[in-house]
Structures are given as structure tokens and as C-alpha cells.
Design a protein around this motif. Structure first.
Motif, PDB file in Angstrom:
ATOM      1  N   ALA A 241       0.873  -1.179   0.000  1.00  0.00           N
ATOM      2  CA  ALA A 241       0.000   0.000   0.000  1.00  0.00           C
ATOM      3  C   ALA A 241       0.905   1.222   0.000  1.00  0.00           C
ATOM      4  N   THR A 243       1.267   5.696  -1.039  1.00  0.00           N
ATOM      5  CA  THR A 243       0.587   6.966  -1.285  1.00  0.00           C
ATOM      6  C   THR A 243       1.626   8.059  -1.486  1.00  0.00           C
ATOM      7  N   THR A 261      -4.475   6.015   7.220  1.00  0.00           N
ATOM      8  CA  THR A 261      -5.262   5.548   6.074  1.00  0.00           C
ATOM      9  C   THR A 261      -4.529   4.441   5.328  1.00  0.00           C
ATOM     10  N   LEU A 262      -3.219   4.581   5.203  1.00  0.00           N
ATOM     11  CA  LEU A 262      -2.434   3.588   4.473  1.00  0.00           C
ATOM     12  C   LEU A 262      -2.432   2.244   5.203  1.00  0.00           C
ATOM     13  N   GLU A 264      -4.722   1.167   7.166  1.00  0.00           N
ATOM     14  CA  GLU A 264      -6.071   0.622   7.008  1.00  0.00           C
ATOM     15  C   GLU A 264      -6.221  -0.067   5.649  1.00  0.00           C
ATOM     16  N   GLN A 265      -5.674   0.554   4.594  1.00  0.00           N
ATOM     17  CA  GLN A 265      -5.732  -0.052   3.268  1.00  0.00           C
ATOM     18  C   GLN A 265      -4.959  -1.369   3.226  1.00  0.00           C
ATOM     19  N   GLU A 268      -6.914  -4.035   4.994  1.00  0.00           N
ATOM     20  CA  GLU A 268      -8.074  -4.444   4.187  1.00  0.00           C
ATOM     21  C   GLU A 268      -7.646  -5.358   3.042  1.00  0.00           C
ATOM     22  N   ARG A 269      -6.522  -5.059   2.404  1.00  0.00           N
ATOM     23  CA  ARG A 269      -6.048  -5.905   1.305  1.00  0.00           C
ATOM     24  C   ARG A 269      -5.629  -7.284   1.799  1.00  0.00           C
ATOM     25  N   ARG A 272      -8.798  -9.151   2.501  1.00  0.00           N
ATOM     26  CA  ARG A 272      -9.450  -9.588   1.268  1.00  0.00           C
ATOM     27  C   ARG A 272      -8.745 -10.793   0.653  1.00  0.00           C
ATOM     28  N   GLN A 361     -15.453  -4.169   9.045  1.00  0.00           N
ATOM     29  CA  GLN A 361     -15.883  -2.911   8.440  1.00  0.00           C
ATOM     30  C   GLN A 361     -16.148  -1.850   9.503  1.00  0.00           C
ATOM     31  N   ARG A 364     -12.833  -0.465  10.608  1.00  0.00           N
ATOM     32  CA  ARG A 364     -12.265   0.475   9.638  1.00  0.00           C
ATOM     33  C   ARG A 364     -13.022   1.804   9.654  1.00  0.00           C
ATOM     34  N   ARG A 368     -11.617   5.646  10.419  1.00  0.00           N
ATOM     35  CA  ARG A 368     -11.841   6.818   9.563  1.00  0.00           C
ATOM     36  C   ARG A 368     -12.379   7.990  10.389  1.00  0.00           C
TER      37      ARG A 368
END
Length: 532
Positions: A241, A243, A261-262, A264-265, A268-269, A272, A361, A364, A368
Motif C-alpha cells: 500500500a 501513497t 489511512t495507508l 487501514e488499506q 483491508e487488502r 481480502r 468494516q 475500519r 476513519r
């Protein structure tokens, strides 16, 4: 090879100029002493001791609150010093790094020479005193560093055999792993397996059947092996991840917002793809093209909050200005790489299975909102010990350590009888409790009521202020005759100090309103809870 700095939280406080290194120092959290310096230990201060007890033993003791960000920030110059000798270094936690010894040993000539070079380099560049240990397995090397010895390969089993099983907690690097390891250690002791040698003598199949995945990892550590067995399967690809920071970040707080935020991404990846990682690499690029890279060891399945913590700590170390070699220019690019990725099925689920998608979710979403409102914008309740419902719960920021400050199983003299009310108002609601002739009911120092309660008078709520609306009251305004009542229960807290309190509680059942728990303090009654 493991390089370890004893009492690092104390050393970090000294490095940042918070305390005098000549004085006895103890780093504490809300539960007690976490780390004590050598002068403090000489006076009898021990880890886990309450602050009051520690100060009784050592009146000149200097108390410093625990701060993981400070520990990581102050540790960055030391890691940079180690990197002048060793190319690839992993940070296990602030105060401890690990690396493969074979290459550096070949370059320097021997393990002893490498250890001396590292100790001398760290002392010269940072002023910190460290110890180095060598061992075939991770836990062996950690224990060797704490003892300041080099353990030959053929002596690993004998070196570990006599160690207490509590040493398994040294290899835990996340909150979840530490909690699971503590439960495992407690269970092993109750089963009579008090040493690593006794635990290592069990068959791996029996360990897996009885203790699950966490027990199997601990069993490998006790046998002097790495946490994961070798495999011939194709490794999973790294998860990345990244940015761009526009405008470039010069301050740690600005970069930390993007890092949240990074992280969290990245979480999440991995969720997934159904994978977990064993290493987290934090990489950054400055305006003039300088590359900054640091690798952190991760134990178990890290949460987004735990990934965020490590990235935030690292950014503090780079951008705080306290490092001997801060970035030459503001950061323009930030990248997180999950390395040594493995299927999540290799990590043991909790007793009730994995967290549901909705829970992930929700977590996350909370992160946010926290990024918009600040750390104190999202709070979660934590149950703990106490004498009344309000004291038995506290609010902590989302992602912080949700550990109780007081034991729930400890005796609490004067505790309000159970069951406790299901609803506790955010702020106590003032009321009047009167007897049959309309006089306020009083409770004396012996806990005796002046007269039987007859009615509860609930005043109307105050008007809304300019800062916002008043929180809704749990009981409508009015006068309620009582159908039944119980109490009072009298309690005195901290009678020996200026913060002492004397309160009494009464349970009442008003006609036309839910049952209430009332408390009186200094002659004033208020609603402390509402029963269903």
C-alpha cells in the motif's frame, strides 16, 4: 543475533532529557511499574509493583508515564547506528533488534568480534549500553542477549531447558499474541510444565491437539526453532500500500494522518486476500530522492490499529528531529509492505472463529472517524473492578490498549449489591429524595438513614447551552412516590488522602418510573443508574 538494550523505556526517557540517569527511575502505567532502572531495583522496586509501594521503598524514585511513541522515537538513532555495521535489521520492539548473523560474522571474522563491534558502535554513537546474544532460534537468541552470551548450536537445547516458561512472552510482538501467550503460560504452569525443557519434551502432535496453533508456535520456540516451520510451497506475494504525500510532510503528525489511512488499506487488502504477515516494512522517499526503510517484526495477525502504531512510531523516529540523522528533506512518498505473507488459515482462530466482515468494516469505519475527529473522538468502554457501576467501566480511545486498570476479581468492600443497573447516565442526574413529611433524607457516617424515603423529586433538565444540547435524562421530570426501597449501603474511599470520598447508595422503585440507583454525597442525591 539479537541486540537488546536493558530497561529501554528508562533509557528512552533519559535520552529525551526527562530524567537524570543518576537517579532511580521507574516507568509506569495505570496498573503499576513497567520497568525500573538499576538504582531503583537496588532499592527494591520491581516490575508490577504499585507506584505507592515503590515510592515507600524508594522515596527519591522518579516516576515517568509509559509512552510507546517516545520509546520508538528515541530508538531510531540506535537502529541507525546498528545499520552502520549490519545491513538488514528487523525491529522486534523498541529496545530490541534481530538480524541474521552469518553474513556479518563472515565479514567481521567471528561472532565475538561482531558482538564487540556492535556494543562499541552503539555506545559511541548513542551512549546506550546494550547486550548481544547469538542463538540458532529466535527465543534462544533473545534469552542469550538478556544474559549477554553466545550460545553454540549444539548447546541450544540445554540452554533453553532450564528457563521458565514465562520466557515465551519475550517473542510476542502484538497485544493479541502477548495475551494468548500469557494464557498459555498460566495453563502450562497449572499443568506442572514450568520449564521450557518440560514443555519441549512433549510430542508436537499432542501439543497441537491440546494447545492449538499458539501452543505449537510456542513449542517450536521452546525447542530452539523458528516460529514457522520450513516449507517448500510457493510463498505468497507481498502486499503493498503506497501513497504520495502532497504537500510533502515535514512533521510527524501530518505524515501520521496519511499513515493511518495507508495502514487501514494494507489491513483491508490482507483481509481480502485472506493472508497475514510476519514483517512490516515502512519505506519513505524525500523530496531530494533519499530512501528511508525500516522493517518491523510482527507476531500473529496484526490489526489495522497495530499496523498504524508501528508506522506512527517509525515516522516519529524519522521526523521528530531528535535523531542524529533526520531526513534531508520533507517526505513525498510513503509505502507499507507486508512481507513473509502466509495464508490466514495458518493462524489459529479465536474460540468463536474469525471476526465477521461487519466487525472488520466497523473497525475500519471507526478508524476513519478517528482520523477526522482525533484520537478521543471514538471511545470504547472497558469493564474493570469497582464499587459502583460508574467506577466499573472506563472509556478508552479506539485502538488503545483496552486493559482494565483495576482487577474485576479483587474484593471491593462496600460494593453496591448486584445486579447492577443496565443504564448509567453519562453525567449523574441530580434529584431529591425526601421522607413522608417532605424533608431531605440524610445518611450519617454510620450509614443510617434519617427517615424512610417516601418520594423522589426529579427536576426539569437545564436549558441547552450554546455549546450544544443537554444529554437526555433517564427519568422524566416530576414527583414519584416510592413503591419500595433498599439500603443504604455506605462506603468510604481513600479516607487517608485529600481525594477521599464518602458516599451511600439506595435502590428505589418509583411509581410510574423505572427502578433507580441513587447515590448521596455531601448531602446531594443523584441518579447513578437505571434498572431495566
Amino acid at each position: 543475533m539479537v541486540l537488546w538494550v536493558p530497561d529501554w523505556p528508562v533509557a528512552a526517557a533519559v535520552a529525551e532529557g526527562l530524567v537524570d540517569p543518576q537517579l532511580p527511575v521507574a516507568v509506569h502505567d495505570n496498573r503499576g511499574v513497567v520497568v525500573a532502572s538499576a538504582p531503583a531495583r537496588a532499592a527494591g522496586v520491581r516490575r508490577g509493583m504499585r507506584r505507592r509501594s515503590a515510592q515507600q521503598l524508594c522515596p527519591e524514585l522518579v516516576l515517568v508515564p509509559v509512552d510507546p511513541v517516545r520509546d520508538a522515537r528515541a530508538f531510531e538513532p540506535l537502529v541507525q547506528a546498528v545499520e552502520t555495521v549490519v545491513a538488514e535489521v528487523e525491529v522486534v520492539r523498541p529496545g530490541m533488534v534481530v538480524f541474521l548473523a552469518r553474513g556479518p560474522v563472515r565479514h567481521v571474522g567471528s561472532e565475538d568480534a561482531l558482538a564487540e563491534l556492535l556494543v562499541g558502535t552503539v555506545a559511541t554513537e548513542t551512549g546506550a549500553e546494550c547486550q548481544v546474544g547469538v542463538g540458532d532460534g529466535l527465543l534462544t537468541a533473545m534469552l542469550a542477549a538478556r544474559a549477554g552470551v553466545l550460545v553454540p548450536a549444539e548447546a541450544s537445547a540445554a540452554f533453553l531447558a532450564g528457563q521458565d516458561v514465562a520466557a515465551l512472552s519475550l517473542a510476542a510482538s502484538t497485544r493479541q499474541a502477548a495475551a494468548e501467550t500469557a494464557e498459555l503460560v498460566d495453563l502450562l504452569r497449572r499443568l506442572g510444565l514450568r520449564t521450557l525443557g518440560a514443555f519441549a519434551s512433549l510430542e508436537p502432535g499432542d501439543v497441537a491437539a491440546r494447545f492449538g496453533g499458539r501452543g505449537l508456535v510456542a513449542h517450536r520456540l521452546a525447542r530452539g526453532l523458528d516460529t514457522l516451520p520450513p516449507t517448500s510451497a510457493r510463498p505468497e506475494d507481498d502486499v503493498l500500500a503506497a501513497t504520495e504525500l502532497d504537500p510533502p510532510a515535514e512533521r510527524a503528525d501530518v505524515a501520521a494522518f496519511a499513515a493511518r489511512t495507508l495502514a487501514e488499506q494494507l489491513s483491508e487488502r490482507m483481509l481480502r486476500r485472506g493472508v497475514v504477515c510476519a514483517r512490516l516494512q515502512v519505506a519513505a522517499r524525500t523530496e531530494d530522492g533519499t530512501e528511508l526503510v525500516r522493517t518491523w517484526s510482527i507476531d500473529g495477525a496484526p490489526t489495522a490499529a497495530e499496523l498504524t502504531d508501528r508506522v506512527r512510531w517509525q515516522l516519529e523516529g524519522w521526523l521528530s528531529g531528535r535523531s542524529g540523522r533526520p531526513p534531508s528533506a520533507p517526505l513525498t512518498h510513503l509505502e507499507l509492505v507486508a512481507q513473509e505473507v502466509s495464508p490466514a488459515g495458518a493462524v489459529q482462530d479465536g474460540l468463536w472463529g474469525r471476526a465477521r466482515r461487519g466487525e472488520a468494516q466497523a473497525g475500519r469505519a471507526a478508524l476513519r472517524v478517528q482520523g477526522l475527529l482525533g484520537a478521543e473522538g471514538v471511545l470504547v468502554p472497558v469493564l474493570q473492578g469497582g464499587r459502583d457501576p460508574r467506577a466499573a467501566a472506563r472509556l478508552v480511545a479506539w485502538g488503545d490498549d483496552a486493559a482494565p486498570l483495576r482487577r474485576t476479581d479483587a474484593p471491593w468492600p462496600g460494593q453496591v449489591p448486584t445486579p447492577w443497573p443496565a443504564t448509567v447516565p453519562t453525567e449523574p442526574v441530580p434529584v431529591r429524595l425526601v421522607d413522608a413529611v417532605g424533608e431531605d433524607v440524610r445518611v450519617d457516617a454510620r450509614g443510617t438513614a434519617s427517615a424512610p424515603p417516601a418520594r423522589v423529586l426529579v427536576p426539569p433538565p437545564p436549558p441547552a447551552s450554546k455549546r450544544g444540547a443537554v444529554a437526555p435524562t433517564p427519568v422524566d421530570a416530576g414527583e414519584y412516590p416510592l413503591l419500595a426501597w433498599a439500603g443504604p449501603w455506605h462506603g468510604t474511599e481513600r479516607w487517608w488522602s485529600d481525594q477521599g470520598r464518602r458516599r451511600a447508595y439506595v435502590q428505589v422503585v418509583p411509581d410510574g418510573a423505572p427502578a433507580l440507583l441513587l447515590a448521596v454525597e455531601r448531602g446531594r442525591w443523584q441518579v447513578e443508574g437505571v434498572y431495566d
